[in-house]
Motif scaffolding. Structure first.
Motif, PDB file in Angstrom:
ATOM      1  N   LEU A 117       0.831  -1.202   0.000  1.00  0.00           N
ATOM      2  CA  LEU A 117       0.000   0.000   0.000  1.00  0.00           C
ATOM      3  C   LEU A 117       0.862   1.247   0.000  1.00  0.00           C
ATOM      4  O   LEU A 117       1.804   1.361   0.784  1.00  0.00           O
ATOM      5  N   ILE A 118       0.530   2.187  -0.899  1.00  0.00           N
ATOM      6  CA  ILE A 118       1.190   3.490  -0.931  1.00  0.00           C
ATOM      7  C   ILE A 118       0.131   4.521  -0.586  1.00  0.00           C
ATOM      8  O   ILE A 118      -0.847   4.693  -1.321  1.00  0.00           O
ATOM      9  N   ARG A 119       0.310   5.195   0.520  1.00  0.00           N
ATOM     10  CA  ARG A 119      -0.695   6.137   1.032  1.00  0.00           C
ATOM     11  C   ARG A 119      -0.194   7.577   0.893  1.00  0.00           C
ATOM     12  O   ARG A 119       0.879   7.929   1.389  1.00  0.00           O
ATOM     13  N   PHE A 120      -0.983   8.415   0.215  1.00  0.00           N
ATOM     14  CA  PHE A 120      -0.636   9.828   0.020  1.00  0.00           C
ATOM     15  C   PHE A 120      -1.624  10.706   0.790  1.00  0.00           C
ATOM     16  O   PHE A 120      -2.839  10.539   0.667  1.00  0.00           O
ATOM     17  N   LYS A 121      -1.118  11.652   1.531  1.00  0.00           N
ATOM     18  CA  LYS A 121      -2.007  12.700   2.040  1.00  0.00           C
ATOM     19  C   LYS A 121      -2.515  13.481   0.838  1.00  0.00           C
ATOM     20  O   LYS A 121      -1.797  13.674  -0.153  1.00  0.00           O
ATOM     21  N   GLY A 159     -10.102   6.682  -2.622  1.00  0.00           N
ATOM     22  CA  GLY A 159     -10.082   8.048  -2.146  1.00  0.00           C
ATOM     23  C   GLY A 159     -10.828   8.199  -0.830  1.00  0.00           C
ATOM     24  O   GLY A 159     -11.851   7.539  -0.613  1.00  0.00           O
ATOM     25  N   PHE A 160     -10.319   9.067   0.053  1.00  0.00           N
ATOM     26  CA  PHE A 160     -10.919   9.290   1.376  1.00  0.00           C
ATOM     27  C   PHE A 160     -10.863  10.783   1.709  1.00  0.00           C
ATOM     28  O   PHE A 160      -9.970  11.499   1.264  1.00  0.00           O
ATOM     29  N   PRO A 172     -21.068  18.055  -4.251  1.00  0.00           N
ATOM     30  CA  PRO A 172     -22.121  18.241  -3.249  1.00  0.00           C
ATOM     31  C   PRO A 172     -21.818  17.538  -1.924  1.00  0.00           C
ATOM     32  O   PRO A 172     -22.418  17.877  -0.907  1.00  0.00           O
ATOM     33  N   SER A 173     -20.900  16.582  -1.950  1.00  0.00           N
ATOM     34  CA  SER A 173     -20.578  15.855  -0.714  1.00  0.00           C
ATOM     35  C   SER A 173     -19.141  15.339  -0.768  1.00  0.00           C
ATOM     36  O   SER A 173     -18.489  15.351  -1.827  1.00  0.00           O
ATOM     37  N   ASN A 174     -18.670  14.888   0.386  1.00  0.00           N
ATOM     38  CA  ASN A 174     -17.332  14.312   0.460  1.00  0.00           C
ATOM     39  C   ASN A 174     -17.215  13.044  -0.387  1.00  0.00           C
ATOM     40  O   ASN A 174     -16.134  12.697  -0.860  1.00  0.00           O
ATOM     41  N   TRP A 175     -18.326  12.374  -0.542  1.00  0.00           N
ATOM     42  CA  TRP A 175     -18.310  11.148  -1.344  1.00  0.00           C
ATOM     43  C   TRP A 175     -17.918  11.457  -2.783  1.00  0.00           C
ATOM     44  O   TRP A 175     -17.058  10.801  -3.370  1.00  0.00           O
ATOM     45  N   GLU A 176     -18.547  12.484  -3.383  1.00  0.00           N
ATOM     46  CA  GLU A 176     -18.206  12.857  -4.750  1.00  0.00           C
ATOM     47  C   GLU A 176     -16.752  13.295  -4.871  1.00  0.00           C
ATOM     48  O   GLU A 176     -16.078  12.978  -5.854  1.00  0.00           O
ATOM     49  N   LEU A 177     -16.275  14.032  -3.850  1.00  0.00           N
ATOM     50  CA  LEU A 177     -14.889  14.494  -3.891  1.00  0.00           C
ATOM     51  C   LEU A 177     -13.906  13.324  -3.850  1.00  0.00           C
ATOM     52  O   LEU A 177     -12.945  13.282  -4.623  1.00  0.00           O
ATOM     53  N   SER A 178     -14.168  12.384  -2.968  1.00  0.00           N
ATOM     54  CA  SER A 178     -13.249  11.248  -2.826  1.00  0.00           C
ATOM     55  C   SER A 178     -13.225  10.397  -4.091  1.00  0.00           C
ATOM     56  O   SER A 178     -12.159   9.940  -4.530  1.00  0.00           O
ATOM     57  N   ARG A 224      -7.632  12.662   5.056  1.00  0.00           N
ATOM     58  CA  ARG A 224      -7.766  13.090   3.653  1.00  0.00           C
ATOM     59  C   ARG A 224      -6.607  12.475   2.877  1.00  0.00           C
ATOM     60  O   ARG A 224      -5.463  12.949   2.959  1.00  0.00           O
ATOM     61  N   ARG A 225      -6.906  11.424   2.109  1.00  0.00           N
ATOM     62  CA  ARG A 225      -5.801  10.668   1.526  1.00  0.00           C
ATOM     63  C   ARG A 225      -6.233   9.913   0.265  1.00  0.00           C
ATOM     64  O   ARG A 225      -7.413   9.716   0.023  1.00  0.00           O
ATOM     65  N   ILE A 226      -5.222   9.508  -0.492  1.00  0.00           N
ATOM     66  CA  ILE A 226      -5.377   8.585  -1.602  1.00  0.00           C
ATOM     67  C   ILE A 226      -4.531   7.360  -1.282  1.00  0.00           C
ATOM     68  O   ILE A 226      -3.357   7.480  -0.904  1.00  0.00           O
ATOM     69  N   GLU A 227      -5.122   6.182  -1.433  1.00  0.00           N
ATOM     70  CA  GLU A 227      -4.384   4.940  -1.181  1.00  0.00           C
ATOM     71  C   GLU A 227      -4.311   4.121  -2.471  1.00  0.00           C
ATOM     72  O   GLU A 227      -5.341   3.847  -3.100  1.00  0.00           O
TER      73      GLU A 227
END
Length: 232
Positions: A117-121, A159-160, A172-178, A224-227
């Motif tokens: 796993l490579i995790r990016f802020k 995405g998180f 409209p929400s964090n879900w769409e952003l992630s 707030r990250r991408i994995e």
């Protein structure tokens, strides 16, 4: 008359032998049956032992193989035989790039049950509240993409976000952003780096599956990250 009495007395004196003989026979039969059953049970137990030994041996071999696969991915991509120690002193090009650009503390490489796993802020790849890759994001993913092309493993991009609500026209929400951020990473790999899209899956979890507390700014930044997970 006397003879008959003596014979009768003799018969009475030997009657117990018949009873004793019957008892011995019964006891003997019992031990024969017991021995036979015990032998069968021992045979069954021996078979069970052999099966369990085989299963344990197989599981041990598979576990060692899995460990080897995990270790080989880290070694193949980042020349890390031991992630916990080697990453701090590694001179591998990607890790050196992170260190020279002050991104080392914002990117983490770990092993888990799925793979590497490579995790990016999120700040490494995106500007705040945006889903377009930043210049630094392009540079980081460019190096990762080159490495992903050298292997055939499947890849999962996730995405998180933190739990702070977002209500914009675009998101409209964090879900769409992630989801949008994860998709941008996948599009970069498939369109810019020609990684086979059949190898990649994408997910967005919004504020769910946090890895830190959302009660502090530092915790929210970690959430707030991408994995990117390279599957075993």
């Amino acid at each position: 008359m006397k003879y008959d009495e003596e014979k009768q007395d003799m018969d009475l004196s030997t009657n117990w032998l018949i009873t004793y003989s019957d008892m011995i026979t019964i006891v003997l039969c019992f031990f024969i049956i017991f021995f036979t059953m015990t032998s069968k049970e021992m045979s069954v137990l021996s078979e069970i032992k052999d099966v369990l030994s085989t299963e344990v041996s197989t599981l041990t071999s598979e576990n060692e193989k899995l460990k080897g696969e995990k270790a080989s991915l880290a070694a193949k991509l980042f020349d890390l035989k031991n992630i916990e120690t080697d990453v701090n002193t590694s001179e591998e090009d990607f890790i050196t790039f992170l260190r020279e650009n002050n991104l080392f503390s914002q990117v983490k490489i770990v092993q888990n049950e799925k793979g590497l796993l490579i995790r990016f802020k999120d700040s490494v790849l995106f500007n705040s509240g945006k889903a377009d890759l930043s210049e630094a994001g392009y540079n980081v993913l460019n190096q990762i993409g080159d490495k992903l092309k050298t292997i055939d493993n499947d890849i999962v991009v996730e995405g998180f976000t933190d739990n702070v609500p977002i209500h914009t026209k675009e998101f409209p929400s964090n879900w769409e952003l992630s989801v949008s951020r994860a998709i941008q990473v996948v599009k970069f790999f498939t369109e810019d780096k020609a990684v086979d899209e059949k190898r990649i899956s994408v997910s967005g979890f919004g504020e769910r599956n946090s890895i830190d507390s959302n009660d502090t700014s530092e915790g929210r930044a970690n959430n707030r990250r991408i994995e990117i997970t390279i599957l075993n």
